[in-house]
Design a protein around this motif. Structure first.
Motif, PDB file in Angstrom:
ATOM      1  N   ALA A   7       4.078   6.100  -5.395  1.00 39.15           N
ATOM      2  CA  ALA A   7       3.812   6.543  -6.566  1.00 39.15           C
ATOM      3  C   ALA A   7       2.698   7.410  -6.904  1.00 39.15           C
ATOM      4  O   ALA A   7       2.596   8.602  -7.598  1.00 39.15           O
ATOM      5  N   THR A   8       1.407   7.241  -6.371  1.00 39.62           N
ATOM      6  CA  THR A   8       0.287   8.072  -6.633  1.00 39.62           C
ATOM      7  C   THR A   8       0.390   9.472  -6.024  1.00 39.62           C
ATOM      8  O   THR A   8       0.087  10.486  -6.605  1.00 39.62           O
ATOM      9  N   TYR A  55       0.561  -1.123  -0.131  1.00 34.83           N
ATOM     10  CA  TYR A  55      -0.134   0.106  -0.072  1.00 34.83           C
ATOM     11  C   TYR A  55       0.971   1.205   0.181  1.00 34.83           C
ATOM     12  O   TYR A  55       0.730   2.173  -0.796  1.00 34.83           O
ATOM     13  N   ARG A  62       3.078  10.868  -5.945  1.00 39.61           N
ATOM     14  CA  ARG A  62       4.368  11.490  -6.757  1.00 39.61           C
ATOM     15  C   ARG A  62       5.417  11.992  -5.661  1.00 39.61           C
ATOM     16  O   ARG A  62       5.771  13.174  -6.029  1.00 39.61           O
ATOM     17  N   GLN A  68       2.693   1.804  -3.171  1.00 42.15           N
ATOM     18  CA  GLN A  68       1.548   2.495  -4.354  1.00 42.15           C
ATOM     19  C   GLN A  68       1.430   3.867  -4.112  1.00 42.15           C
ATOM     20  O   GLN A  68       1.069   4.819  -4.963  1.00 42.15           O
TER      21      GLN A  68
END
Lengths: 261, 260
Positions: free
Chosen positions: A153-154, A147, A156, A150
């Motif tokens: 990345a989400t 999680y 940024r 992720q």
């Protein structure tokens, strides 16, 4: 689902059930009186908090150390192996490693530190629930790690960190003072969820826990076993306490999520 | 510096993977007397027993597989529709109910459902277990698909309508291209949920519904270490493959539309 909750409330107050004698508080009084509810709640919440804390810290630490680690194929394979490992296997493996006759004890034996299985300090079925904590941490870590990877990345965070470095922060200042707070804030719902799933864990405390005190699921299961019908309502009193806690955490979770959206 | 980081990250994960090595080594031998680190004899006995006996494990495997398929197909289909309506009626209580399967212990719910199933006459039968597993899997897929519907899908839908599309073409052209990955993930996850379930099947199945998880537990209880390790590996294989597949499907894409 709703039926389960309502049923357990009714059963615990004696409104329903095989041997029900009308509404009564005596099951609650006996369950609270013998200290079962209190000790179970303390044990479950304590273990769950500790496990959530350790696995979150480990996951965030790993993400901060190697933010794009998850993108490598080896890492992905390894995380899927851990993720795919059923909780029963986690419990089994921890038992085989840390019990008196387990792998650690055997390894210590071969270097002459432990003579026989009895000399090994108890780490499973023990008073401090060390075994439960190890197994639960191992089983909840991969999903939390995934999680937060992720999330990195989400959100940024790469760009945010680079920006921080551009305006004079060091590499770690950028990570600790920009990325970490963002991860924690956006990851709150996941942390709440992880707490909740640890709170209700069953297989691991069943295999690695002691007879008393027990965690919520195990105690409910044991009490509701059909050996003693008269004590069955107590199982539902415990289940009701558990549902109450779940409800609070779920509402907090959803509020946090709505807030973030 | 970066190489050092990678090294530590890999080291941490390898330590976590060591247990798998132990499982494999236990499953290829028989016996494990005290001071030895490896099994007493490396003779592949558990695997030979597994492939030789046609009754116990194979029945359990077939049962588990069938239940996984049934649960995943039904819950994914209904979850797709329910997720859509859940987003439209966004009341807090409805959401709390939908999220219950995520957090609440199946064991406790199963205990409460047991009495209901006794009244319905499905306790201790496969139907009863399937019902309970479906409730949980349905919750998972509903929440999963609830995330799917957002303003972007709304706009795509209205675009299809404006271009004169029918109800069918909305699903075909607006929703499917957007949702097919998630549908696959949902199918996989719900199948795995049913495959790995022990709590519901042991409470509601009453020992009459065989499954691979129950087999594993009976080995653990008997203390047959090698057999337990071997059936554990069999139990693990589909989830590991499944998670690898769904992880590569849900890999972080850098287009910023994945909200989690």
């Amino acid at each position: 689902m709703v039926w389960s909750v309502v049923y357990s409330i009714c059963y615990s107050f004696g409104i329903l059930g095989f041997l029900s004698e009308g509404p009564t508080l005596k099951h609650w009084i006996s369950a609270i009186g013998n200290g079962e509810i209190a000790s179970t709640t303390i044990l479950s919440v304590g273990i769950s908090l500790q496990v959530t804390l350790v696995s979150t810290a480990a996951a965030i630490g790993l993400v901060l150390l190697a933010p794009r680690g998850i993108e490598s194929r080896t890492m992905m394979t390894m995380v899927s192996v851990l993720l795919g490992m059923p909780v029963a296997i986690h419990a089994f493996v921890v038992y085989q490693i840390f019990s008196g006759g387990g792998l650690v004890s055997r390894a210590l034996h071969s270097v002459g530190l432990v003579g026989s299985p009895d000399e090994m300090p108890a780490m499973v079925n023990d008073g401090w629930s060390i075994g439960i904590c190890i197994a639960l941490t191992a089983s909840s870590f991969p999903i939390v790690y995934l999680y937060f990877s992720q999330l990195w990345a989400t959100l940024r965070l790469d760009k945010h960190c680079r920006l921080a470095e551009c305006i004079g922060a060091t590499r770690w200042q950028g990570k600790l003072r920009v990325a970490l707070p963002m991860l924690l804030r956006k990851g709150r719902p996941m942390i709440a969820m992880s707490f909740l799933s640890n709170l209700g864990s069953f297989e691991i405390p069943l295999l690695l826990g002691r007879q008393s005190p027990q965690m919520f699921s195990v105690l409910t299961y044991r009490r509701s076993g059909l050996y003693d019908l008269a004590r069955r309502p107590e199982a539902f009193a415990i289940a009701t306490v558990y549902f109450g806690m779940c409800l609070i955490v779920l509402i907090v979770y959803l509020r946090w999520r709505e807030h973030d959206e | 510096m970066n190489r050092l980081h990678r090294f530590f990250a890999l080291l941490a994960l390898w330590t976590l993977l060591a247990p798998v090595g132990m499982l494999v080594s236990l499953s290829i031998g028989s016996g494990w007397s005290y001071p030895r680190l490896l099994p007493d004899r490396i003779d592949l006995l558990p695997w030979r027993v597994f492939f030789a006996s046609r009754d116990g494990i194979v029945t359990a495997l077939l049962h588990s597989t069938m239940m996984s398929l049934l649960v995943s197909a039904s819950s994914t289909l209904l979850g797709l529709v329910a997720g859509r309506s859940l987003r439209k009626h966004a009341s807090l209580w409805l959401r709390v109910i939908a999220y219950i399967p995520f957090g609440v212990s199946p064991m406790v719910i199963g205990t409460c459902l047991y009495d209901l199933e006794v009244h319905l006459g499905v306790a201790g039968r496969m139907m009863g277990v399937l019902m309970a597993q479906f409730i949980f899997a349905f919750g998972f897929s509903t929440v999963l698909f609830c995330e799917l519907w957002n303003t972007r899908t709304d706009r795509l839908e209205s675009l299809v309508i404006e271009l004169g599309g029918s109800r069918w073409s909305i699903w075909r052209h607006a929703i499917w291209p957007y949702a097919h990955r998630l549908i696959l993930v949902s199918l996989l996850q719900t199948a795995l949920y049913s495959w790995l379930d022990y709590g519901l099947i042991s409470v509601l199945g009453g020992g009459n519904v065989p499954s691979i998880t129950l087999t594993l537990y009976s080995y653990i209880r008997e203390g047959s270490v090698n057999q337990a390790a071997q059936s554990g590996l069999v139990l693990m294989l589909p989830p590991v493959v499944g998670f690898a597949v769904s992880m590569s499907l849900l890999r972080p894409r850098h287009d910023g539309e994945k909200t989690n």
